[in-house]
Design a protein around this motif. Structure first.
Motif, PDB file in Angstrom:
ATOM      1  N   THR A  51       0.833  -1.202   0.000  1.00 40.20           N
ATOM      2  CA  THR A  51       0.000   0.000   0.000  1.00 40.20           C
ATOM      3  C   THR A  51       0.867   1.251   0.000  1.00 40.20           C
ATOM      4  OG1 THR A  51      -1.728  -1.152   1.216  1.00 40.20           O
ATOM      5  CG2 THR A  51      -1.781   1.265   1.252  1.00 40.20           C
ATOM      6  N   THR A  52       0.537   2.206  -0.862  1.00 42.05           N
ATOM      7  CA  THR A  52       1.230   3.494  -0.887  1.00 42.05           C
ATOM      8  C   THR A  52       0.318   4.555  -0.300  1.00 42.05           C
ATOM      9  OG1 THR A  52       2.508   2.894  -2.858  1.00 42.05           O
ATOM     10  CG2 THR A  52       2.317   5.242  -2.340  1.00 42.05           C
ATOM     11  N   LYS A  53       0.833   5.299   0.668  1.00 44.16           N
ATOM     12  CA  LYS A  53       0.069   6.367   1.308  1.00 44.16           C
ATOM     13  C   LYS A  53       0.939   7.604   1.421  1.00 44.16           C
ATOM     14  CE  LYS A  53      -2.528   5.502   4.872  1.00 44.16           C
ATOM     15  NZ  LYS A  53      -2.993   5.005   6.207  1.00 44.16           N
ATOM     16  N   ALA A  54       0.277   8.765   1.420  1.00 44.24           N
ATOM     17  CA  ALA A  54       0.973  10.034   1.624  1.00 44.24           C
ATOM     18  C   ALA A  54       1.044  10.325   3.118  1.00 44.24           C
ATOM     19  CB  ALA A  54       0.247  11.156   0.898  1.00 44.24           C
ATOM     20  N   TRP A  55       2.172  10.926   3.530  1.00 48.38           N
ATOM     21  CA  TRP A  55       2.378  11.289   4.926  1.00 48.38           C
ATOM     22  C   TRP A  55       3.038  12.656   5.007  1.00 48.38           C
ATOM     23  CZ3 TRP A  55       0.413   8.061   8.538  1.00 48.38           C
ATOM     24  CH2 TRP A  55       0.137   6.747   8.143  1.00 48.38           C
ATOM     25  N   GLU A  56       2.625  13.464   5.950  1.00 47.34           N
ATOM     26  CA  GLU A  56       3.384  14.653   6.312  1.00 47.34           C
ATOM     27  C   GLU A  56       4.504  14.237   7.258  1.00 47.34           C
ATOM     28  OE1 GLU A  56      -0.298  17.880   6.088  1.00 47.34           O
ATOM     29  OE2 GLU A  56       0.436  17.218   8.052  1.00 47.34           O
ATOM     30  N   TYR A  57       5.598  14.985   7.231  1.00 40.65           N
ATOM     31  CA  TYR A  57       6.715  14.603   8.092  1.00 40.65           C
ATOM     32  C   TYR A  57       7.455  15.821   8.609  1.00 40.65           C
ATOM     33  CZ  TYR A  57       9.915  15.703   4.249  1.00 40.65           C
ATOM     34  OH  TYR A  57      10.618  16.347   3.266  1.00 40.65           O
ATOM     35  N   ALA A  58       8.192  15.617   9.699  1.00 38.91           N
ATOM     36  CA  ALA A  58       9.118  16.600  10.261  1.00 38.91           C
ATOM     37  C   ALA A  58      10.315  15.822  10.789  1.00 38.91           C
ATOM     38  CB  ALA A  58       8.450  17.401  11.370  1.00 38.91           C
ATOM     39  N   THR A  59      11.466  16.472  10.880  1.00 41.63           N
ATOM     40  CA  THR A  59      12.680  15.751  11.269  1.00 41.63           C
ATOM     41  C   THR A  59      13.418  16.450  12.404  1.00 41.63           C
ATOM     42  OG1 THR A  59      14.128  16.897   9.697  1.00 41.63           O
ATOM     43  CG2 THR A  59      12.988  14.915   8.907  1.00 41.63           C
ATOM     44  N   PRO A  89       0.197   7.614  18.306  1.00 43.67           N
ATOM     45  CA  PRO A  89      -1.240   7.369  18.136  1.00 43.67           C
ATOM     46  C   PRO A  89      -1.545   6.957  16.700  1.00 43.67           C
ATOM     47  CG  PRO A  89      -0.781   9.717  18.308  1.00 43.67           C
ATOM     48  CD  PRO A  89       0.498   9.015  18.626  1.00 43.67           C
ATOM     49  N   GLN A  90      -2.700   6.316  16.521  1.00 40.85           N
ATOM     50  CA  GLN A  90      -3.085   5.880  15.181  1.00 40.85           C
ATOM     51  C   GLN A  90      -3.036   7.059  14.222  1.00 40.85           C
ATOM     52  OE1 GLN A  90      -6.691   3.641  15.061  1.00 40.85           O
ATOM     53  NE2 GLN A  90      -6.596   3.278  12.861  1.00 40.85           N
ATOM     54  N   GLY A  91      -2.462   6.826  13.040  1.00 39.16           N
ATOM     55  CA  GLY A  91      -2.265   7.901  12.073  1.00 39.16           C
ATOM     56  C   GLY A  91      -0.879   8.510  12.139  1.00 39.16           C
ATOM     57  N   THR A  92       0.033   7.894  12.940  1.00 41.94           N
ATOM     58  CA  THR A  92       1.407   8.406  13.055  1.00 41.94           C
ATOM     59  C   THR A  92       2.393   7.242  13.097  1.00 41.94           C
ATOM     60  OG1 THR A  92       1.585   8.416  15.481  1.00 41.94           O
ATOM     61  CG2 THR A  92       0.510  10.307  14.454  1.00 41.94           C
ATOM     62  N   TRP A  93       3.648   7.538  12.779  1.00 38.06           N
ATOM     63  CA  TRP A  93       4.740   6.575  12.929  1.00 38.06           C
ATOM     64  C   TRP A  93       6.062   7.313  12.857  1.00 38.06           C
ATOM     65  CZ3 TRP A  93       8.038   5.445   8.598  1.00 38.06           C
ATOM     66  CH2 TRP A  93       7.590   5.927   7.358  1.00 38.06           C
ATOM     67  N   ILE A  94       7.154   6.625  13.199  1.00 33.68           N
ATOM     68  CA  ILE A  94       8.465   7.264  13.203  1.00 33.68           C
ATOM     69  C   ILE A  94       9.487   6.393  12.480  1.00 33.68           C
ATOM     70  CG2 ILE A  94       8.014   8.528  15.340  1.00 33.68           C
ATOM     71  CD1 ILE A  94       9.786   6.519  16.815  1.00 33.68           C
ATOM     72  N   GLN A  95      10.519   7.051  11.984  1.00 33.95           N
ATOM     73  CA  GLN A  95      11.685   6.362  11.421  1.00 33.95           C
ATOM     74  C   GLN A  95      12.917   6.830  12.177  1.00 33.95           C
ATOM     75  OE1 GLN A  95      12.499   5.424   7.080  1.00 33.95           O
ATOM     76  NE2 GLN A  95      13.769   7.235   7.292  1.00 33.95           N
ATOM     77  N   ILE A  96      13.803   5.886  12.482  1.00 31.02           N
ATOM     78  CA  ILE A  96      15.032   6.177  13.209  1.00 31.02           C
ATOM     79  C   ILE A  96      16.202   5.819  12.294  1.00 31.02           C
ATOM     80  CG2 ILE A  96      16.418   5.686  15.258  1.00 31.02           C
ATOM     81  CD1 ILE A  96      12.703   4.794  15.135  1.00 31.02           C
ATOM     82  N   GLU A  97      17.121   6.759  12.099  1.00 30.01           N
ATOM     83  CA  GLU A  97      18.283   6.530  11.252  1.00 30.01           C
ATOM     84  C   GLU A  97      19.557   6.883  12.007  1.00 30.01           C
ATOM     85  OE1 GLU A  97      17.397   7.904   6.884  1.00 30.01           O
ATOM     86  OE2 GLU A  97      16.292   9.194   8.291  1.00 30.01           O
ATOM     87  N   SER A 128      -3.830  17.197  12.920  1.00 35.39           N
ATOM     88  CA  SER A 128      -2.959  17.778  13.944  1.00 35.39           C
ATOM     89  C   SER A 128      -2.302  16.689  14.780  1.00 35.39           C
ATOM     90  CB  SER A 128      -3.769  18.705  14.856  1.00 35.39           C
ATOM     91  OG  SER A 128      -4.825  17.982  15.481  1.00 35.39           O
ATOM     92  N   LEU A 129      -2.384  15.448  14.310  1.00 30.14           N
ATOM     93  CA  LEU A 129      -1.767  14.338  15.033  1.00 30.14           C
ATOM     94  C   LEU A 129      -0.256  14.495  15.092  1.00 30.14           C
ATOM     95  CD1 LEU A 129      -3.729  11.424  13.335  1.00 30.14           C
ATOM     96  CD2 LEU A 129      -4.020  12.202  15.705  1.00 30.14           C
ATOM     97  N   THR A 130       0.356  13.879  16.087  1.00 30.49           N
ATOM     98  CA  THR A 130       1.818  13.852  16.143  1.00 30.49           C
ATOM     99  C   THR A 130       2.295  12.687  16.987  1.00 30.49           C
ATOM    100  OG1 THR A 130       3.845  15.082  16.707  1.00 30.49           O
ATOM    101  CG2 THR A 130       1.920  15.417  18.142  1.00 30.49           C
ATOM    102  N   PRO A 131       3.366  12.040  16.566  1.00 30.80           N
ATOM    103  CA  PRO A 131       4.070  11.165  17.509  1.00 30.80           C
ATOM    104  C   PRO A 131       4.728  12.036  18.579  1.00 30.80           C
ATOM    105  CG  PRO A 131       4.840  10.851  15.236  1.00 30.80           C
ATOM    106  CD  PRO A 131       4.052  12.107  15.270  1.00 30.80           C
ATOM    107  N   THR A 132       5.021  11.453  19.715  1.00 31.39           N
ATOM    108  CA  THR A 132       5.834  12.113  20.736  1.00 31.39           C
ATOM    109  C   THR A 132       6.976  11.174  21.089  1.00 31.39           C
ATOM    110  OG1 THR A 132       3.895  13.233  21.657  1.00 31.39           O
ATOM    111  CG2 THR A 132       5.885  13.182  23.009  1.00 31.39           C
ATOM    112  N   VAL A 133       8.190  11.609  20.823  1.00 29.29           N
ATOM    113  CA  VAL A 133       9.365  10.796  21.135  1.00 29.29           C
ATOM    114  C   VAL A 133       9.924  11.278  22.464  1.00 29.29           C
ATOM    115  CG1 VAL A 133      11.625  10.005  20.371  1.00 29.29           C
ATOM    116  CG2 VAL A 133       9.846  10.522  18.677  1.00 29.29           C
ATOM    117  N   HIS A 134      10.026  10.378  23.423  1.00 30.71           N
ATOM    118  CA  HIS A 134      10.525  10.722  24.750  1.00 30.71           C
ATOM    119  C   HIS A 134      11.998  10.375  24.937  1.00 30.71           C
ATOM    120  CE1 HIS A 134       6.594  11.809  26.287  1.00 30.71           C
ATOM    121  NE2 HIS A 134       6.098  10.686  25.832  1.00 30.71           N
ATOM    122  N   ARG A 135      12.496   9.455  24.135  1.00 30.05           N
ATOM    123  CA  ARG A 135      13.892   9.027  24.288  1.00 30.05           C
ATOM    124  C   ARG A 135      14.369   8.443  22.966  1.00 30.05           C
ATOM    125  NH1 ARG A 135      17.218   6.970  28.519  1.00 30.05           N
ATOM    126  NH2 ARG A 135      15.552   7.516  29.970  1.00 30.05           N
TER     127      ARG A 135
END
Length: 456
Positions: A97-105, A129-137, A210-217
């Motif tokens: 499945t291909t989906k569009a996502w907004e992102y910030a880094t 929360p549902q509708g969000t995810w993260i990538q770690i590089e 206005s969803l967002t992941p929250t990274v604590h660590r």
């Protein structure tokens, strides 16, 4: 007892073959085997062997460089999307499945490791929360002044409806490789080392929300020690046993085979669930509504589903287990290495149980009754004689989970970096790999122990 070979075991065999270490992996079963040969530890006595660096404070999140993210203060500071830096299409390799996502880094400052390293393992704690995810590089600098590519260390979400959480295979520059969850130099004998690195977080959300992941660590453990078949013995320390819940993975044999062939391979999530519940957290009835009625300990099934790595095809991804533990209220979780049973005794004496990764032949660990190319178990304390008290999920029932293992056997099996398989071929050991989970607001004494081991 026999269990099927895991994909981490297959990767271990591939690495060993590339290094000229021997033939194919042992047919002795595994739940979550180590991913590389050269392993290290974390302790004051072995301070030159490991380097832990975690970004977790409000000040940390305001350092580095940001494109569309901002730091959030409070009792548990974090990093969130402020205004998207752009949008991107992501094709999920596991659904097509291909989906569009907004992102910030957010990109960390350069961290110069106290250890010129042969391996790096990242870990992170985030709310997605549902509708969000993260990538770690991660991008590192070699000791010859050249840089690695940006390596993906994980694509992660707590759920599995937006993306399928995944490691990324086939990442190499001919000098280093990412093996599922571990960055590793290809030729340790060359003298090349990784001397510094940066981490980059990319936070994604559904467009127009206005969803967002929250990274604590977020952070990493870098390490380098010589290969060794044996480690020095340590003297027994404080005796204590912690009241950690007991769960057997084998109660779940045949359940949900889509998650790593079912419970016989669930040592890692089963161990994670034990410690999560020790700290007073557990899934809600709503969380468990998807589990078939009538199954024992449905929270173990839940843990397996929510640690499953769709590329690795298993539940033994080390950082994914830590990330799962940190989805519970106020929990912190890291992947690291310890240098000795003395370090482990400090944690259990302070009331902090630890999940350890080890591999051994049948007969090397008296009382286990099985051999494994890789297995996770939960250390809950030590006897007055210094022997290890472990909740071993590779037990036939919950009642049989508590085991006492001989100190010297267990110490060497856990901390060695080299071992022989049943065919006499040389294989890797984990060299003290472990997961450490603890809640925010621990006691001052617990905080001191965690700080002494470089975990806070």
């Amino acid at each position: 007892m026999t269990r099927p070979t895991s994909r981490r075991t297959v990767l271990t065999a591939a690495i060993a073959a590339a290094a000229g270490a021997g033939a194919a992996a042992s047919a002795v079963p595994a739940s979550a085997a180590p991913s590389r040969t050269s392993r290290t530890s974390s302790s004051p006595a072995a301070a030159s062997l490991v380097d832990n660096r975690f970004w977790t404070t409000y000040t940390d999140w305001r350092c580095g460089s940001s494109a569309g993210t901002r730091a959030v203060a409070g009792r548990r500071p974090g990093l969130v999307i402020s205004a998207p830096a752009g949008s991107t299409d992501y094709t999920d390799p596991h659904t097509g499945t291909t989906k569009a996502w907004e992102y910030a880094t957010w990109t960390s400052p350069v961290h110069r490791s106290a250890v010129p390293a042969t391996e790096v393992i990242a870990s992170w704690n985030a709310h997605t929360p549902q509708g969000t995810w993260i990538q770690i590089e991660m991008r590192g600098r070699y000791s010859d002044g050249t840089d690695t590519p940006w390596y993906v260390m994980g694509r992660w979400a707590a759920g599995d409806t937006d993306i399928r959480r995944t490691s990324v295979d086939d990442q190499t520059d001919g000098r280093s490789t990412v093996w599922t969850d571990t960055f590793s130099l290809d030729d340790v004998a060359s003298g090349l080392r990784l001397v510094s690195y940066r981490l980059r977080l990319t936070l994604h959300r559904a467009p127009g929300t206005s969803l967002t992941p929250t990274v604590h660590r977020v952070g990493a453990m870098a390490s380098d020690i010589p290969d060794r078949f044996t480690v020095p013995a340590t003297a027994p320390g404080a005796a204590r046993e912690l009241p950690v819940p007991r769960y057997s993975q084998n109660v779940h044999v045949g359940e949900y085979p889509e998650y790593d062939n079912g419970g016989e391979a669930w040592c890692s999530p089963t161990s994670s669930q034990m410690i999560i519940e020790y700290w007073g957290r557990k899934p809600t009835p709503e969380d468990l509504a998807w589990v078939k009625p009538g199954l024992a300990d449905p929270q173990v099934c839940h843990a397996a589903r929510h640690t499953f790595d769709y590329q690795y095809e298993g539940c033994g991804n080390w950082p994914f287990n830590a990330a799962y533990a940190a989805t519970y209220r106020d929990m912190n979780a890291v992947v690291t290495r310890l240098g000795s049973l003395t370090d482990l005794e400090k944690l259990t004496a302070a009331g902090i149980p630890v999940i350890t990764s080890q591999s051994f032949l049948k007969g090397e660990l008296t009382g286990a009754g099985y051999g494994t190319a890789g297995h996770l178990m939960t250390v809950i304390g030590f006897t007055a004689d210094g022997d290890v008290i472990a909740n071993d999920p590779a037990s036939p029932s919950n009642d049989a989970v508590r085991r006492v293992y001989q100190r010297r056997e267990w110490e060497n099996i856990w901390l060695r970096t080299k071992r022989y398989d049943a065919n006499g071929a040389v294989r890797s050991g984990t060299g003290g790999v472990c997961y450490v989970y603890w809640p925010a607001g621990v006691s001052a004494g617990q905080q001191r122990v965690l700080r002494s081991l470089g975990l806070t």
